[in-house]
Scaffold this active site. Sequence first.
Site, mmCIF file in Angstrom:
data_model
loop_
_atom_site.group_PDB
_atom_site.id
_atom_site.type_symbol
_atom_site.label_atom_id
_atom_site.label_comp_id
_atom_site.label_asym_id
_atom_site.label_seq_id
_atom_site.Cartn_x
_atom_site.Cartn_y
_atom_site.Cartn_z
ATOM 1 N N GLU A 12 45.280 44.272 45.621
ATOM 2 C CA GLU A 12 46.097 43.467 44.712
ATOM 3 C C GLU A 12 46.834 44.371 43.740
ATOM 4 O OE1 GLU A 12 44.120 40.964 41.806
ATOM 5 O OE2 GLU A 12 42.280 42.124 41.991
ATOM 6 N N ARG A 17 35.461 30.839 36.086
ATOM 7 C CA ARG A 17 35.600 32.270 36.387
ATOM 8 C C ARG A 17 35.013 33.111 35.253
ATOM 9 N NH1 ARG A 17 41.412 34.270 38.096
ATOM 10 N NH2 ARG A 17 41.743 34.121 35.850
ATOM 11 N N LYS A 25 36.679 39.218 36.040
ATOM 12 C CA LYS A 25 37.778 39.569 35.123
ATOM 13 C C LYS A 25 37.198 40.234 33.879
ATOM 14 C CE LYS A 25 42.123 37.497 33.572
ATOM 15 N NZ LYS A 25 43.006 38.561 34.051
HETATM 16 N N1 PLP Z 1 44.566 39.778 39.634
HETATM 17 C C1 PLP Z 1 44.443 40.384 38.445
HETATM 18 C C2 PLP Z 1 43.979 41.785 38.419
HETATM 19 C C3 PLP Z 1 44.731 39.687 37.271
HETATM 20 O O1 PLP Z 1 44.591 40.275 36.078
HETATM 21 C C4 PLP Z 1 45.173 38.353 37.346
HETATM 22 C C5 PLP Z 1 45.438 37.596 36.149
HETATM 23 O O2 PLP Z 1 44.647 36.862 35.672
HETATM 24 C C6 PLP Z 1 45.319 37.776 38.611
HETATM 25 C C7 PLP Z 1 45.008 38.508 39.729
HETATM 26 C C8 PLP Z 1 45.805 36.381 38.739
HETATM 27 O O3 PLP Z 1 44.809 35.451 38.441
HETATM 28 P P1 PLP Z 1 45.229 34.021 37.885
HETATM 29 O O4 PLP Z 1 46.166 33.442 38.867
HETATM 30 O O5 PLP Z 1 43.941 33.272 37.813
HETATM 31 O O6 PLP Z 1 45.859 34.226 36.572
HETATM 32 C C1 COI Z 2 46.963 36.758 33.432
HETATM 33 O O1 COI Z 2 47.808 36.594 34.314
HETATM 34 O O2 COI Z 2 46.578 35.834 32.711
HETATM 35 C C2 COI Z 2 46.355 38.051 33.213
HETATM 36 O O3 COI Z 2 45.311 38.102 32.624
HETATM 37 C C3 COI Z 2 47.034 39.254 33.652
HETATM 38 C C4 COI Z 2 47.228 40.129 32.489
HETATM 39 C C5 COI Z 2 46.237 41.194 32.477
HETATM 40 C C6 COI Z 2 48.600 40.499 32.272
#
Ligand code: PLP
Ligand code: COI
Length: 348
Positions: free
Chosen positions: A220, A80, A184
């Site tokens: 989201e 990612r 991200k």
């Molecule tokens: N959506 C946002 C905006 C986020 O910052 C995160 C965190 O990383 C997620 C979703 C969840 O992604 P992940 O499950 O890969 O941590």
């Molecule tokens: C994570 O869940 O790892 C994130 O990056 C979300 C964070 C911005 C709190």
Amino acid sequence: MKNIDWGSLKFAYTKTDAVIYSLYKDGKWSSPIVSEDFNLPLNCYAGVYHYGSSCFEGLKAFRGVDGKIRLFRPDQNAKRMQTSAKFLDMAYPSEELFIQMCIMSVQANSEYIPPVDSSASLYLRPLLMGINPQLGIRSSDEAMFIIMASPVGTYSGDLSLVPGKAVIGRNYDRAAHQGSGGVKIGANYAQSLHPYNLAHNQGYRELLFVDSKTNSMIEEFGSSNFFAIKNNTYITPSSPSVLPSITNACLRTVAEDMGLKVERRDIPVEELAEFEEVNSCGTAVVITPICSIDDKQILENPEVQHHYTFGDGTHCGPISEKLYNQIIGIQKGKIEDKYGWNIFVDCK
Ligand code: PLP
Ligand code: COI
């Protein structure tokens, strides 16, 4: 292991022993450097400061019931980050370098990996920044890739699996229709800071964004993905401007294995009225239940257009709780990792 009150940890920064970084210059990455100095000198003209040339990741390491240290799906974070860096036209670390540096970070900070019976974990924050001095708007051609590590508790303090309230503020977008929501990058979070402050000041734990094109479909939360349960079905939005959450992908796999139907599709806000369970999911939040969502036209105004409620208001929904236990069980070695999601890290 450090003498820390693991149970009182919040999702906040605790100083640990070392950061690991690598520098990109003239087409190649340096060998990783272990540093005890967390204050890294960067030129004030670095692109990261002015033009937001930064992207980041978040992943966790756990102490298992067998005493072994597990890192959860770093390969997915590496991939990612590459997608995010390509969006910024920046150099990115290979998957091998990314995983190698995550392992080094866990090893260098292993004293901060919480005990298995706590709800805390060691959170890794890989960050990629453009660092060459520049004035004009262009992508950075020198970069720093750095991995920080901090022990963290649950995102909502000690409220794990205790439902919280969320709000939709239709006058703020997280990401443009053809913009950066699916990657991200730091800029996405800058966008959410002000509406988050408004939501928090009104007592909401989470802020739920709708799509910026029609202002009508659930996207989201600012920190995490959205999923809901209805009629034994796991339902989550499908949109190019939603971050492809690794946790959500895992949950969909686990949900299917549990016999649930899985749907990724457009979710009109009005469908909230039909959901039995609603949650946010992500690395930081894991699964955090939502007991109500207020739909507001204008976040600043007191008027609420619709007030949606889920469950009994005080407990996580039963299906979501099962999903939570499966994921945590796999991460801590309590449940067989038949998907091969964990990698083991040898620590002294
Ligand atoms: N959506 C946002 C905006 C986020 O910052 C995160 C965190 O990383 C997620 C979703 C969840 O992604 P992940 O499950 O890969 O941590
Ligand atoms: C994570 O869940 O790892 C994130 O990056 C979300 C964070 C911005 C709190």
